[in-house]
Scaffold this motif. Structure first.
Motif, PDB file in Angstrom:
ATOM      1  N   ILE A  73       0.841  -1.194   0.000  1.00 43.45           N
ATOM      2  CA  ILE A  73       0.000   0.000   0.000  1.00 43.45           C
ATOM      3  C   ILE A  73       0.876   1.243   0.000  1.00 43.45           C
ATOM      4  O   ILE A  73       2.039   1.201   0.427  1.00 43.45           O
ATOM      5  CB  ILE A  73      -0.993   0.038   1.186  1.00 43.45           C
ATOM      6  N   ALA A  74       0.319   2.320  -0.493  1.00 43.90           N
ATOM      7  CA  ALA A  74       1.094   3.561  -0.603  1.00 43.90           C
ATOM      8  C   ALA A  74       0.169   4.761  -0.504  1.00 43.90           C
ATOM      9  O   ALA A  74      -0.997   4.688  -0.878  1.00 43.90           O
ATOM     10  CB  ALA A  74       1.830   3.593  -1.941  1.00 43.90           C
ATOM     11  N   ILE A  75       0.709   5.833   0.029  1.00 42.30           N
ATOM     12  CA  ILE A  75       0.013   7.125   0.003  1.00 42.30           C
ATOM     13  C   ILE A  75       0.946   8.090  -0.707  1.00 42.30           C
ATOM     14  O   ILE A  75       2.092   8.271  -0.294  1.00 42.30           O
ATOM     15  CB  ILE A  75      -0.305   7.621   1.430  1.00 42.30           C
ATOM     16  N   HIS A  76       0.471   8.655  -1.795  1.00 41.93           N
ATOM     17  CA  HIS A  76       1.341   9.497  -2.616  1.00 41.93           C
ATOM     18  C   HIS A  76       1.258  10.955  -2.180  1.00 41.93           C
ATOM     19  O   HIS A  76       0.262  11.371  -1.583  1.00 41.93           O
ATOM     20  CB  HIS A  76       0.955   9.352  -4.083  1.00 41.93           C
ATOM     21  N   PRO A  77       2.312  11.718  -2.500  1.00 36.39           N
ATOM     22  CA  PRO A  77       2.329  13.136  -2.090  1.00 36.39           C
ATOM     23  C   PRO A  77       1.092  13.879  -2.569  1.00 36.39           C
ATOM     24  O   PRO A  77       0.664  13.717  -3.713  1.00 36.39           O
ATOM     25  CB  PRO A  77       3.575  13.686  -2.797  1.00 36.39           C
ATOM     26  N   GLY A  78       0.529  14.639  -1.671  1.00 36.01           N
ATOM     27  CA  GLY A  78      -0.585  15.506  -2.052  1.00 36.01           C
ATOM     28  C   GLY A  78      -1.954  14.851  -2.034  1.00 36.01           C
ATOM     29  O   GLY A  78      -2.971  15.531  -2.156  1.00 36.01           O
ATOM     30  N   GLU A  79      -2.009  13.543  -1.878  1.00 36.85           N
ATOM     31  CA  GLU A  79      -3.309  12.877  -1.970  1.00 36.85           C
ATOM     32  C   GLU A  79      -4.208  13.195  -0.782  1.00 36.85           C
ATOM     33  O   GLU A  79      -3.756  13.235   0.364  1.00 36.85           O
ATOM     34  CB  GLU A  79      -3.116  11.358  -2.051  1.00 36.85           C
ATOM     35  N   LEU A  80      -5.488  13.376  -1.063  1.00 33.57           N
ATOM     36  CA  LEU A  80      -6.472  13.528   0.006  1.00 33.57           C
ATOM     37  C   LEU A  80      -7.332  12.285   0.135  1.00 33.57           C
ATOM     38  O   LEU A  80      -7.862  11.975   1.199  1.00 33.57           O
ATOM     39  CB  LEU A  80      -7.377  14.739  -0.268  1.00 33.57           C
ATOM     40  N   ILE A  81      -7.522  11.606  -1.010  1.00 39.83           N
ATOM     41  CA  ILE A  81      -8.222  10.332  -1.022  1.00 39.83           C
ATOM     42  C   ILE A  81      -7.151   9.279  -1.288  1.00 39.83           C
ATOM     43  O   ILE A  81      -6.380   9.411  -2.242  1.00 39.83           O
ATOM     44  CB  ILE A  81      -9.283  10.306  -2.145  1.00 39.83           C
ATOM     45  N   VAL A  82      -7.077   8.257  -0.435  1.00 38.68           N
ATOM     46  CA  VAL A  82      -5.976   7.307  -0.577  1.00 38.68           C
ATOM     47  C   VAL A  82      -6.491   5.908  -0.926  1.00 38.68           C
ATOM     48  O   VAL A  82      -7.665   5.598  -0.779  1.00 38.68           O
ATOM     49  CB  VAL A  82      -5.112   7.232   0.696  1.00 38.68           C
TER      50      VAL A  82
END
Lengths: 799, 311
Positions: A73-82
């Motif tokens: 799993i990953a959360i990318h820069p700037g994301e608000l919805i993951v």
């Protein structure tokens, strides 16, 4: 001449906000790749001896839970919805138990191929190759029939797909999940309901197992959300930027809550549905899992947040942009063979706005407008944005739609409520459920949360039936008969005889299709039940029955009639040349067709007989005949194994090009291997009288026969639609077409010069959007043949 | 022009030469329209965009870029008028425009320009798009050539269309029998009236006829009907000088008009000259630049006339 398409490309500054711009850039710049996680974890699960004897529905729930629990799993820069669909920023999965095995035959060709290349490393290839032996005799297509000769015949048949292609062999999907209830009560709500119902059935009965599967996967999906909560918490701990740190904390908070529980805010609602969207795409076919009427079921959350003062219109716009971009991070992994039918990296995730509500009142709200802005602003491949229109749609809503379309955007596709609701009613939907429709896939209307319609069950090559009707049941140039035995052309004395032969061939091959399709339906039911999908379709929990076994409230299967315009035109040409003018005998005509119409004069003569799309009653009634014959033959062949009707769809994605390539010459002057017209659009280059004539022809058809929807792709050169006159004229065309019984329309404003440049220089216009058969795709994702077709068509329309 | 004696409506067998019917026209009047191009024109404007409309009778045209040099046309021609020239295919001195070569041509490189249309057939053709006219506030536009070269035909057609509830508009060069004015005002909903040049002598040089009759008809029509819109092609070096614009404005003011539609010259007509029999050389005119058009607009504005620029 300044091109609208070009303007659109320069329009990047129309994007509101740096965050959205960066997210879009990251996704657009990412080279699509293949993710091995789904295939490998799934295989590991089923390789374990103890899992092989479990009831299928429990196996599926556990396997999917394991994928969700172990995938990266990953959360990318700037994301608000993951949430990430795959291990690649933009990627697709392989489903070895479905169509994955045939797909893996292409394993070593993905990265090098010209159309839709997909990145995959050598070690990933080798690991995938390693699971081929396990699935060799376990994938769905091979399990459909018990008898070995039948297995072999079906596989070979489908590898060539001359008469039909059964998409259902790759899984079903094609539905609009009950995201309204998901958002309101969360996975726990469903688990509790399943638990309550399970108490009332006998232990280890089929129903009991089904409820067990639902409970397992409800827990699996909840934990999936919590993994993102943990990740966001960890990331916020080390995040130096204070604003981003706060955002990550909010993400953690949201994912701690959803999808396990009901959402308390707009952002949680969107987050909840997106995580489930990922899970659904990993359960079965990653095609046409459709959020549907988002403006409707999200609105209460938006309104409540506004009242509480915790959201602004701008913030909602930003959140939905983030969501929209996330929806573009998935691509289908198709073999080259499948790309022929489903070109353009298309997952068919539909979002529908506007239309009437369940009580028949206009349902346009502020979110509908926000979505309109977003589709114009982003112009990305996914989701597919569609807009519903009815007689009472507000002027402001229509104005906004038509100004977007006339300026060159290809979204939204437009749907006529009156015609679709009436069509659904005739097929057995209640009025309220019909009013609550959304399109899924390309263009297929289903009731949100209530239908399980395998809308893309199969696509059928109709012109080939006429070819065989003119050759006693043989394809041209083949030594053996593959169709029904019908009268020789010299014996046919009237058009009635030709019709009878055509109808016999059609029926014969449709029955073949039904045999194969029902074997696949049973295989899906027995070997690939879908507990998560079923949880999100009303009826399944109540009945304790999986959607693959008929648990849904509404069940259908869609069979696509490909090439209706060419077939109708061909019959018109037979009528005119043989039975009216007596230019040739039918035998002579058939001989010419077998030899691919060698004389150019004959071809010119045949081409000049007026075709469908030119406001010519004599031609149009033959297309009407073809679609009505197809629809009535189909409806005499039901029901499917889920207890639903077979219904006709008039769309072709890119199958009209593939079937065109393998068919012989037709009496309409089309030579061997030339493409057919797409969907229900007039055959290529044959609409010479302009848009009003095309619409007059279209309105001679009765679309109520097309329960599975139509795709009517109408092209315009940008010059003729310039200025406010252009916008008004476009609105007037669509209004009149709908008012007279039109079902659906997509507009395609093209500039030929842009397309040629883009063809020769893909890098120059990397994001060029075009519409092909009911979906939006990037020009560069199309095969060279389709590119050429588009270029040719757009030139013809500008002559 | 003795046709005026004829009483309306015309017999159903009456015909007119029409060289094109364009459905879905958006820039020839309000809404979605069907534009009917009549063949035959009293003027010979240097900048004409439809030179194939000049002569009344049908004629042949050759579209060189479509020709694949199969010469299927050769045996089809009864007059032996096909030539194997690089740019030409028709010896017009022999051609009688029978159209046999066009029927034989497989690439639509040879075409017959113009065919006689029966009043009733043309009416039926137009009525096909009635739904779109009514929804968009459009209708039919009679253009050409000069539609009033067939006064009985066009006026009868308009009467029939009006009865069917369809808006009628004619684009005219203004050179027609003045006695028609009253009938036009009575049977058409709107007229686009060209004022190509304000000076009689310049008008004669540029178009072959002086503008006396045209200005007279314009004034008379303006008296008789409300919906008459003056139009003017903006042709650099021919009629875009300040003096002419101010003189044109004076005419407009006299007629009580406050606006003019300005149609910038384009060279799309030049290619057509190559295709048909024509002694006229392509005009060596450059289309006006946006700045030039703005200048025209400004001068009109100074004269109290609102100029609408077409694109």
């Amino acid at each position: 001449m300044q091109s609208c398409t070009h303007e659109a490309l320069q329009k990047n500054d129309g994007i509101t906000g740096e965050r959205v711009r960066l997210l879009k850039k990251a996704v657009m710049d990412a080279a699509p790749g293949i993710c091995t996680e789904r295939a490998l974890i799934w295989t590991e699960y089923f390789k374990r001896k103890e899992n092989r004897s479990k009831p299928a529905v429990i196996g599926m729930a556990e396997a999917l839970s394991e994928v969700l629990g172990r995938k990266g799993i990953a959360i990318h820069p700037g994301e608000l919805i993951v949430g990430n669909f795959s291990s690649k920023r933009v990627g697709g999965s392989i489903y070895p138990e479905l169509h994955g095995l045939p797909v893996m035959l292409d394993l070593f060709k993905f990265s090098g191929r010209e159309t839709n290349p997909l990145r995959i490393s050598l070690s990933e290839k080798l690991r995938l190759a390693g699971i081929v032996p396990f699935w060799m005799f376990r994938f769905l297509g091979i399990r459909a029939y018990r008898s070995i000769p039948k297995k072999v015949r079906l596989l070979f048949d489908q590898l060539i797909a001359r008469y039909y292609l059964i998409n259902e062999a790759g899984g079903i999907s094609h539905f609009a999940p009950d995201y309204e209830r998901l958002i309101a009560m969360g996975m726990d709500g469903f688990a509790q309901e399943a638990d309550r119902l399970q108490a009332g059935v006998q232990k280890h009965s089929e129903e009991w197992n089904f409820y067990e599967g639902v409970k397992i996967i409800a827990e699996g999906v909840s934990c999936f959300g919590e993994r993102y909560a943990e990740l966001a918490e960890r990331m916020s701990g080390t995040e130096p930027d204070t604003q981003r740190k706060a955002e990550l904390q909010q993400i953690a908070q949201a994912c701690r809550r959803v999808p396990r529980h009901g959402a308390r805010s707009f952002v949680e609602a969107v987050q909840s549905l997106f995580l489930v969207q990922i899970a659904l795409n990993l359960e079965s076919l990653d095609n046409s899992v459709c959020p549907g009427r988002m403006d409707q079921y999200l609105y209460p959350y938006y309104e409540a947040d506004l009242a509480k003062g915790i959201i602004t219109r701008e913030k909602a716009h930003e959140i939905l942009c983030c969501f929209s971009i996330k929806m573009c991070e998935i691509v289908p992994v198709f073999s080259r063979h499948l790309t022929n039918f489903h070109g353009g990296m298309f997952n068919g995730q539909v979002v529908t706005i506007g239309g009437v509500d369940r009580d028949g009142k206009d349902a346009v709200n502020e979110l509908s407008y926000i979505f309109l802005e977003i589709m114009d602003e982003l112009r990305m491949r996914q989701p597919n944005y569609h807009a519903r229109v009815h007689a009472g749609s507000p002027e402001e809503y229509l104005d906004k739609i038509f100004s977007i379309l006339s300026a060159g955007s290809n979204s939204p596709a437009l749907y006529c409520d009156e015609v679709i609701i009436e069509t659904m009613r005739r097929n057995g939907y209640s009025l309220e459920d019909a009013r609550d429709y959304t399109a899924v896939g390309c263009v297929e209307p289903v009731s949100q949360a209530r239908s399980f319609s395998s809308t893309d069950a199969a696509i059928f090559n109709v012109p080939l039936m006429l070819e065989m009707a003119l050759n006693k049941g043989l394809r041209f140039g083949r030594p053996f008969r593959s169709g029904a035995k019908t009268t020789a052309p010299e014996e046919m004395k009237t058009m009635e005889d030709v019709k009878a032969a055509f109808e016999k061939q059609l029926r014969y091959k449709l029955i073949d299709l039904m045999d194969d399709l029902q074997a696949i339906e049973r295989a899906n039911r027995d070997y690939h039940p879908t507990p998560l999908t079923s949880m999100l379709i009303r009826g399944c929990l109540d009945k304790g029955t999986c959607s693959t076994a008929g648990g849904a409230q509404y069940n259908f299967s869609g069979i696509q009639c490909v090439g209706p315009a060419d077939t109708g035109d061909a019959m018109r040409a037979i009528e005119q040349s043989v039975f009216i003018e007596g230019k040739f005998s039918l035998r002579e005509l058939a001989e010419k067709l077998k030899r691919n119409i060698p004389d150019d004069k004959d071809r010119t003569y045949l081409k000049r007989i007026k075709k469908f799309g030119n406001d010519c009653e004599e031609a149009d009634r033959w297309v009407r005949y073809v679609i009505e014959t197809f629809a009535s033959t189909l409806s005499s062949l039901g029901p499917n194994t889920r207890g639903g009707k077979y219904v006709m769809g008039l769309y072709s994605v890119t199958a009209h090009e593939y079937f065109g390539r393998i068919n012989g010459a037709l009496p309409n002057g089309r030579r061997r291997s030339e493409s057919f017209g797409s969907g229900i659009s007039p055959s290529n280059g044959m609409d010479k009288e302009g848009p009003t004539a095309v619409l007059n022809s279209m309105n001679r058809l009765d679309f109520h026969a097309a329960g599975n929807g139509i795709n009517f792709n109408m092209k315009f050169d940008p010059h003729s639609l310039r200025g406010p006159e252009g916008r008004k004229a476009l609105a007037s065309l669509v209004r009149t077409y709908f008012h007279r019984g039109g079902m659906q329309i997509q507009t395609n404003v093209l500039d030929p010069s842009i397309l040629i440049e883009a063809k020769d220089n893909p890098k120059l216009y990397p994001h060029l959007l075009v519409r092909v058969s009911g979906y939006s795709a990037y020009f560069n994702d199309l095969t060279p043949a389709m590119k050429n077709e588009l270029i040719r068509r757009s030139y013809l329309s500008c002559l | 022009m003795n046709t005026l004696k004829g009483t309306l409506p015309q017999e159903e067998t009456s015909t007119a030469m029409v060289f094109d019917i364009q459905r879905f026209s958006l820039h020839d009047g309000p809404g979605v329209r069907t534009t009917v191009f009549f063949k035959g024109c009293p003027l010979r404007c240097l900048w004409c965009q439809n030179p194939e409309s000049w002569k009344r009778p049908a004629e042949m045209a050759f579209y060189e870029q479509r020709c694949e040099r199969c010469f299927a046309c050769e045996p089809a021609c009864p007059k032996d008028a096909i030539v194997r020239d690089a740019k030409h295919r028709i010896d017009f001195s022999r051609c009688d425009a029978c159209g046999d070569c066009a029927a034989a041509c497989m690439n639509e490189a040879l075409r017959t320009i113009g065919k006689p249309w029966l009043l009733t057939t043309l009416f039926e053709e137009i009525v096909r798009d009635k739904d779109f006219f009514l929804d968009s506030g459009g209708g039919v536009t009679l253009s050409g050539g000069e539609p009033f070269l067939y006064p009985d035909f066009t006026l009868s057609l308009c009467a029939m269309l009006r009865q069917a509830g369809i808006h009628t508009l004619a684009e005219t060069c203004g050179w027609f029998d003045s006695r028609l004015c009253e009938l036009i005002a009575g049977s058409l909903d709107a007229v686009f009236f060209d004022i190509k040049h304000a000076s009689a002598s310049a008008h004669k040089t540029l178009t072959g006829k002086d503008n006396g009759l045209i200005i007279k008809n314009f004034m008379a029509l303006c008296e008789l009907m409300k919906d008459i819109q003056p139009r003017m092609p903006i042709v650099p070096g021919c009629n875009d000088d300040e003096e002419n614009i101010r003189a044109t404005a004076t005419i407009l003011r006299k007629a009580g008009k406050q606006s003019i539609h300005c149609l910038p010259y384009h060279s799309l007509g030049n290619d057509k000259l190559m295709r048909i029999q024509s002694s006229q050389a392509p005009a060596a005119i450059q289309p006006p630049t946006p700045t030039e058009l703005e200048r025209v607009k400004t001068i009109f504005k100074e004269e109290g006339i609102h100029a609408v620029l077409y694109s």
